[in-house]
Design a protein around this motif. Sequence first.
Motif, PDB file in Angstrom:
ATOM      1  N   ASN A 149     -26.112  51.531  -2.011  1.00 15.64           N
ATOM      2  CA  ASN A 149     -26.778  50.445  -1.130  1.00 15.64           C
ATOM      3  C   ASN A 149     -27.061  49.278  -1.828  1.00 15.64           C
ATOM      4  O   ASN A 149     -26.988  48.172  -1.274  1.00 15.64           O
ATOM      5  CB  ASN A 149     -28.056  51.172  -0.228  1.00 15.64           C
ATOM      6  CG  ASN A 149     -27.459  51.869   0.953  1.00 15.64           C
ATOM      7  OD1 ASN A 149     -27.257  51.131   1.785  1.00 15.64           O
ATOM      8  ND2 ASN A 149     -27.849  52.992   0.762  1.00 15.64           N
ATOM      9  N   ARG A 206     -31.777  45.905  -2.996  1.00 14.55           N
ATOM     10  CA  ARG A 206     -30.673  45.334  -2.321  1.00 14.55           C
ATOM     11  C   ARG A 206     -30.613  43.825  -2.390  1.00 14.55           C
ATOM     12  O   ARG A 206     -29.684  42.926  -2.710  1.00 14.55           O
ATOM     13  CB  ARG A 206     -30.305  45.895  -1.317  1.00 14.55           C
ATOM     14  CG  ARG A 206     -28.786  45.579  -0.722  1.00 14.55           C
ATOM     15  CD  ARG A 206     -28.864  46.105   0.994  1.00 14.55           C
ATOM     16  NE  ARG A 206     -29.804  45.969   1.597  1.00 14.55           N
ATOM     17  CZ  ARG A 206     -29.991  46.572   2.760  1.00 14.55           C
ATOM     18  NH1 ARG A 206     -29.250  47.423   3.281  1.00 14.55           N
ATOM     19  NH2 ARG A 206     -30.894  46.119   3.574  1.00 14.55           N
ATOM     20  N   LEU A 224     -30.159  50.300   5.697  1.00 11.25           N
ATOM     21  CA  LEU A 224     -29.653  50.978   4.861  1.00 11.25           C
ATOM     22  C   LEU A 224     -28.622  51.744   5.180  1.00 11.25           C
ATOM     23  O   LEU A 224     -28.371  52.047   6.540  1.00 11.25           O
ATOM     24  CB  LEU A 224     -30.498  51.959   3.890  1.00 11.25           C
ATOM     25  CG  LEU A 224     -31.662  51.215   3.112  1.00 11.25           C
ATOM     26  CD1 LEU A 224     -32.574  52.444   2.608  1.00 11.25           C
ATOM     27  CD2 LEU A 224     -31.305  50.110   2.318  1.00 11.25           C
TER      28      LEU A 224
END
Length: 334
Positions: A145, A196, A136
Amino acid sequence: MIKSKKTMDARGGGPGRISKEEIINMVLRRKRPVHETEGSGPLLKLENLVKIYDTGAIKVLGLKKINLTVDRGEFVAIMGHSGSGKSTLMNILGCLDRPTLGHYYLDGVDVAEMTPDELSDIRNRKIGFVFQSFNLISRTSALKNVELPMTYARVPKAKRVERAHMLLERVGLGARQDHMPNELSGGQRQRVAIARALANQPPLILADEPTGNLDTASSIEIMELFRQLHKEGATVVVVTHEEDIAAFADRVIRFSDGQALTARDAAFSIAAMCVTEEEGGGPYGNIQGVRAFREGAGELPEGIRVTDELTLELAFETPSPDNLRILETKIQER
């Protein structure tokens, strides 16, 4: 010269010339060999795939003629000891490296000989990565992120913010979307990494030792999340060296010396560590004895004993964790 009626020359010339950006996009879109129609057939297919590392002085064979398929919607674990080839395979599956020989079909398209720019495009569209160290951006919020892959994909800001918020809600972190990574626990950071990975709705989730930096409770939470994603239709491939983590998957593929073991070979390999020494009674791994059974000799070196049921138990077509535990018990019976 390539001409177009709509574009201006990138250097400011007159109409009729294609821009440099459009030429790049044309290259990225050029056709590649298609094994299956995109969106049909197995999601991953490797045919006679070989990876050779050339160090100059010597050549090291990393993968040896791998033939492997992963169907859409499968949850697969790839296991192996250090140096077994699982990391090399992970890099190729993730389009981070290319094979020396053979074919790798991802979603029906052969990516084995793609250029670095094409592989980058494939990674952003087709693969969601989850890493052991989370990866991250430290000074960026959880929300930002998760937005990042969509930024690269040129998703409009309003849509990517909305989707990033939805994904964080999905992994149980909606209330912590404005927190920085250093304000989150290890398990929470890995949840952000999973959100993500889902950002661009890739057909493949590829996780490399996703629980390696987590405690037991957090590891179970993360694997349960992968299991839930799988139930919702995602294709998940996890690379791990831990048996209890691999047990969450529907199928385990074991690697040794750059080769994918067959189900029978995998059972033999595990059985080697379960054979007991007659005198000491402790675990005794003896590969010569296992090879003797494999080759049909039916004999073990002196001092080693197993039950008469060994050959039957080694014949499991699919040695699931439950079956392998049964096998271990059988072998250790006196």
